[in-house]
Design an enzyme around this catalytic site. Sequence first.
Site, short mmCIF file in Angstrom:
data_model
loop_
_atom_site.label_atom_id
_atom_site.label_comp_id
_atom_site.label_asym_id
_atom_site.label_seq_id
_atom_site.Cartn_x
_atom_site.Cartn_y
_atom_site.Cartn_z
N PHE A 1 46.37 28.30 28.10
CA PHE A 1 47.68 28.00 27.53
C PHE A 1 48.44 27.11 28.51
O PHE A 1 48.31 27.26 29.74
CB PHE A 1 48.50 29.27 27.25
CG PHE A 1 47.94 30.13 26.16
CD1 PHE A 1 48.15 29.82 24.83
CD2 PHE A 1 47.19 31.25 26.47
CE1 PHE A 1 47.61 30.61 23.82
CE2 PHE A 1 46.65 32.05 25.47
CZ PHE A 1 46.86 31.74 24.14
N GLU B 1 38.40 30.09 31.24
CA GLU B 1 38.44 31.51 30.89
C GLU B 1 38.00 31.71 29.44
O GLU B 1 38.54 31.07 28.53
CB GLU B 1 39.86 32.06 31.07
CG GLU B 1 40.39 31.95 32.49
CD GLU B 1 41.90 32.16 32.54
OE1 GLU B 1 42.46 32.76 31.59
OE2 GLU B 1 42.53 31.69 33.50
N HIS C 1 52.88 31.50 25.16
CA HIS C 1 51.91 30.97 24.22
C HIS C 1 52.48 29.84 23.38
O HIS C 1 51.77 29.24 22.59
CB HIS C 1 51.38 32.09 23.32
CG HIS C 1 50.80 33.23 24.09
ND1 HIS C 1 51.42 34.44 24.24
CD2 HIS C 1 49.66 33.31 24.83
CE1 HIS C 1 50.69 35.23 25.01
NE2 HIS C 1 49.63 34.57 25.38
N GLU D 1 43.84 29.99 37.36
CA GLU D 1 43.89 28.57 37.04
C GLU D 1 43.73 27.69 38.28
O GLU D 1 43.16 26.59 38.20
CB GLU D 1 45.19 28.23 36.31
CG GLU D 1 45.23 28.65 34.86
CD GLU D 1 45.31 30.16 34.66
OE1 GLU D 1 44.84 30.67 33.63
OE2 GLU D 1 45.85 30.85 35.57
#
Length: 695
Positions: free
Chosen positions: A417, A363, A465, A394
């Site tokens: 992440f 991405e 994150h 994902e």
Amino acid sequence: MSRHLDLHARRLQARGEAFYTIGSAGHEGNAAIACAFRHTDPAFLHYRDAAFLIQRSRAVPGQTPLWDLLLSFAASAEDPISGGRHKVLGSKTLHIPPQTSTIASHLPKAVGASYSLGLWRRLGGAGEWPVDSVAICSFGDASFNHSTAQGALNAAGWAAYQGAPMPLVMVCEDNGIGISTPTPDGWIEANMRSRPGFHYLACDGLDLLDTWWATREAERIARRRKQPVFLHMRCVRLYGHAGSDAQQAYMTPSRIKADEARDPLLVTAGLLQRHGVLDAAAIEALYRSVAERVAHVAEEAIRRPKLKAAGEVMASIVPPTRPGRARPWQGEVDATPAPMAKLLNQALQRLMIRYPHLVMAGEDIGRKGGVYGVTQRLQAQFGPHRVIDTLLDEQSILGLGIGLGQNGLVPILEIQFLAYLHNAEDQLRGEAATLSFFSNGQYTNPMVVRIAGLGYQKGFGGHFHNDNAIAVLRDIPGLLVACPSNAADAVGLLQEAVRLADEEQRVVVVIEPIALYHTRDLFEEGDQRWCFADPGPEHRLGVGELGVWGEGRELAIVTYGNGVYLSRQAAARLEADGVALRIVDLRWLTAIDHDAVHRLVADCAQILVVDECRRNGSPSEELIAGLVERGMASDRLNRMTAEDSFIPLGRAATVTLPSVESIVEQGRCLTVRRGQVNEIATQMAGATSARSSEA
């Protein structure tokens, strides 16, 4: 043959000679699907597709599908596809990679394989399959509802909608029920008839002629127009879900009887009679002769050798090696000291030049250059076909990589992440890491997965994150996990990861600490002590190779990632207090060389493992156990970890994690305690000596 294999598998199971009896009864119409494709078209098959494999085997001389399948039923070590590790449908010769999934988790890699065909055409080469091939995958109507299937359908349609070549036929074998839960009438068709990017075709799987004609059209569209087709094959499930399933517990006798009347063998017998191919007597004779043959061959198959030792079972976890394909580096290297993100970018650029079959996907990695700028300018240099901006999914990203790797490419995938991995981790656990195992090393999907992760990120925190949960990666057999602490090591680990994928066909995950991407200073602002010179294209850090800083013997700190950076800062303060220490950087979080760790810390008075991951399920558990197993006294071993907590937002983002202060405090306590123990021991030794003299 497919039907009698199903029946006899149940007989063998009752005798303890067969172990997995999900059969193909009622789905045998997929034999007509096999007829419509080339035997070189990769086929990712549903577990009810024995008839497909048997029919395809007729296209290649010398095949023995009956013998092969019975060896698989009996879990014999001579099973030619899995070596006795599972009952799977597969054949290297027939281009049928084995699938073990029951929830359509093989569909994302089928999409990736299809995409790889067009990519090879653009690169001007070829992988495992001819570039004009069509990828086929099959699955059930119940699995259609799984998020993995929906993600694969969406990814294929998303790519085709934008004009990307997608020669793919997805076969939904709709028998109307998932174990005991009925599929709503019309549900599959309503979902797929007008789905963007797809051609929808339907056939009656009980009727071989109808299935043949529909499949020929599906094959024509996929091969000539390079567009995906959804082939909806209606069929019936006979004998229950598997050998242990008593369908009379949830189906009425009238429903069972009605299903049996729709038996595709009966329908096919009618076709043969109407077209004058065989009469009733010849059909019955054929049926009985095949039954006798299956029973006879089964008695031979069950006597063949079985796997007996752990080493035999595990022999195919690590794939076989192959010749490397890297080109010699002929350019220059910018040796200006820089932080991790910059050196990773330089290394990726070099790797893309040296490995023309290397493809990056993820991405926002192309036009944007990644969230943290690690992939900046690479798409402009190498083109959008080699630096691919993917959709936000994902599962599809990892599936794309598996399919690319299985067709001779080496993908470098980026997961934006670490927290985003968790909804897709089965693609690594259940698909990527198992392919070599369940194919006895015949099929592989080498790949490198870069994941931005761990804690300490400032200004953009919170659980999604700043994620320090890596246990899910460390317990996957055969998967390698690396984690750099500085820019030079990041280059060495990434370049070794690509070599491992290219030459040793491994699946490697590199966890890149977000907080260190742009970190320049170590002790004070402007000191540039955490910038490093690019070590160059030949610098590689092998699996298990440790990093060491310092030579002190009072305290050894064993750590990785951000822990190395924090420990270096803590070391300056501890050394100012007179503490002589060393820091051991793990670099690799799987396949840890515990003997080497023990050698590096054995002469130190105290050992402190600093682990930025959670106390439960973190590398520190393995490290402490490894040292104890090698004779290290427990009073010398200490562990500092993150709390078993999610990471919060704002100023509290680091309060659950190890810090410079906590490392300094623990280091002081350990060395003071050790000094006190030594002083007491000296005093006791002196007193004992004095008493001996008096005596």
